[in-house]
Design a protein around this motif. Structure first.
Motif: not given
Length: 384
Positions: A260-265
Motif C-alpha cells: 500500500d505504501e509503495l503504490i502511493i510512492i
C-alpha cells in the motif's frame, strides 16, 4: 612406514569433492597410483589428505563412500538436471550450526525458558500481508520503521539486532568457520534457516553483497514464521518453484516494502529515471530490493527488472573491487560469525560454570586469551 589400504571408489569420491584438483595432484603426485592400487598411501599422507579435502579421516577406511545429504530442503531458483550434490562447505556449515542450535536449545530449556510462540505461527493459507504485519509487530517494528533510519545499512543492522532480541540466532559468515581458504559459494546458497521452537537459527552467506542480505534475512524470518527449515539460493532474488518459497518471498517483500505504501510512492516517482533509488531511499532497502518489489507488484516488466539487475550488479562489483579493506575488527567479525545471541549464552554459561571452558572453546571456535578478549568485547556491548 605403515601403508593403509583405501578403496579406489572412496578416493575417487574424495577427488570429486576437491575444487582444485591440480593442487591436489601437486600435493599427492601418487594419488593416481593409489586409485589404480599400484601403491598405497601412508597414514600420515591420509591425515594430510583428510585435512586438505575436509573429509573425516575415518571415511577413508569405509568400503564405500558415504552418501552425504543436507538435513534440510535445498530450494534452488534454477533447477539443475539430476540431483545436486551439496558442497562440503555447505554440509559442514549446516552441521556446525545444528550442533550450536542443539546446545542452545538444551541450555534454554535448563534455564526454564518457554518455547517461542511465533515459530510456526503462520500457515500457507494465510495472507502474506498478515504474516508480514505479525513479523513486524513481534519484532517491535512500527510501520515505516525503516524510513526513520539514516541509511539502508543502518536499517539492516537494526533489523539484525531486533531479530536477535526476540531469541533468534543470527550468523553472518562467508567462510567455513574461520578458514578463509574455504569460501562459501553464493551461487549455491544465499542463506539457510534451522527451525526450532527454542533456538531458531538464521545463517546468511557473508560472501553475498549487503544489498541482498536484507532480503535474505527477511526471507529467512518468514521461514521461521511458517516453521520450515530450508537452504536457498534466491538467484536474482527470485524464489524457487515451491509453495513455501513463494509464500516466504511474498511475506518478506511485504515486510520490507509494504504494498500500500509503495503504490502511493510509485505514483510520484514511477516515471523517474532514478525511481528505484527513490523507493530504496524511502524504505531504507537497497535499490535491488526496491526493483524486486516493483516487479512483484507488476509496476515494471521482467525485462526492465533484469536489465536493471545486471547493471546494478556490475556497478556493485566495480565498487567492491575499488574498495580496499584492512580486514576490519577481528572481534566484530567473530560476533557476526558466531552470532551475538549465541555468544552471550555461551559466555554466560562458561562464567557461571554451567559448562567447562573447553566446551565453550569448541562451541565458538575460539580459545584461550582470544576467547577471553572476545567475551570482554561482547560483554561491553561494542558489537552494536
Amino acid at each position: 612406514m605403515v601403508k593403509v589400504e583405501v578403496k579406489p571408489n572412496v578416493l575417487q569420491w574424495v577427488i570429486k569433492r576437491m575444487d582444485n584438483f591440480d593442487r591436489l595432484k601437486d600435493q599427492f603426485p601418487n594419488i593416481d597410483k593409489w586409485i589404480n592400487q599400484e601403491s598405497q598411501p601412508t597414514l600420515k599422507q591420509l591425515e594430510k589428505l583428510a585435512k586438505m579435502t575436509a573429509v573425516p579421516l575415518g571415511y577413508f577406511f569405509l568400503p564405500n563412500p558415504p552418501e552425504e545429504k543436507l538435513s534440510i530442503p535445498h530450494y534452488r531458483t534454477v533447477r539443475d538436471e539430476g540431483a545436486v550434490r551439496p558442497s562440503p562447505n555447505l554440509l559442514e556449515t549446516v552441521q556446525t550450526m545444528e550442533r550450536r542450535q542443539q546446545w542452545m536449545r538444551d541450555y534454554l530449556i535448563q534455564l526454564g525458558n518457554p518455547p517461542l510462540n511465533y515459530v510456526g505461527r503462520a500457515n500457507l493459507s494465510m495472507d502474506p500481508k498478515l504474516v508480514a504485519q505479525d513479523m513486524r509487530r513481534t519484532l517491535s517494528l512500527e510501520d515505516g520503521w525503516a524510513s526513520k533510519q539514516s541509511t539502508w545499512q543502518e536499517a539492516l543492522r537494526n533489523l539484525i539486532r531486533k531479530t536477535e532480541d526476540i531469541g533468534i540466532i543470527v550468523v553472518i559468515n562467508g567462510v567455513v568457520g574461520n578458514n578463509t581458504h574455504r569460501k562459501l559459494d553464493v551461487a549455491e546458497f544465499r542463506g539457510f534457516v534451522l527451525i526450532d521452537d527454542y533456538a531458531p537459527l538464521i545463517f546468511i552467506n557473508g560472501r553475498d553483497g549487503k544489498a541482498a542480505q536484507m532480503f535474505t534475512l527477511a526471507h529467512e524470518l518468514a521461514h521461521i514464521w511458517y516453521g520450515a527449515s530450508a537452504a536457498f539460493d534466491l538467484k536474482n532474488l527470485q524464489p524457487a518453484d515451491a509453495e513455501i518459497e513463494n509464500a516466504c518471498n511474498k511475506a518478506a517483500a511485504e515486510f520490507l516494502v509494504p504494498e500500500d505504501e509503495l503504490i502511493i510512492i510509485w505514483k510520484q516517482v514511477g516515471q523517474s529515471e532514478d525511481r528505484f533509488e527513490q523507493v530504496a531511499r524511502h524504505f531504507k532497502v537497497s535499490e535491488i530490493v526496491a526493483a524486486r518489489r516493483a516487479l512483484d507488484l507488476n509496476l515494471v516488466t521482467k525485462e526492465e527488472f533484469f536489465l536493471f539487475y545486471e547493471d546494478y550488479m556490475k556497478r556493485l562489483q566495480q565498487q567492491t573491487e575499488q574498495t580496499k579493506t584492512n580486514g576490519g575488527n577481528f572481534y566484530a567479525t567473530q560476533t557476526m560469525r558466531i552470532g551475538r545471541h549465541f555468544a552471550e549464552a555461551v559466555i554466560r554459561a562458561a562464567k557461571e560454570g554451567t559448562i567447562l571452558y573447553r566446551e565453550a572453546y569448541q562451541l565458538t571456535g575460539l580459545s584461550g586469551s582470544t576467547f577471553d578478549k572476545f567475551a570482554e568485547y561482547v560483554d561491553t556491548g561494542r558489537y552494536v
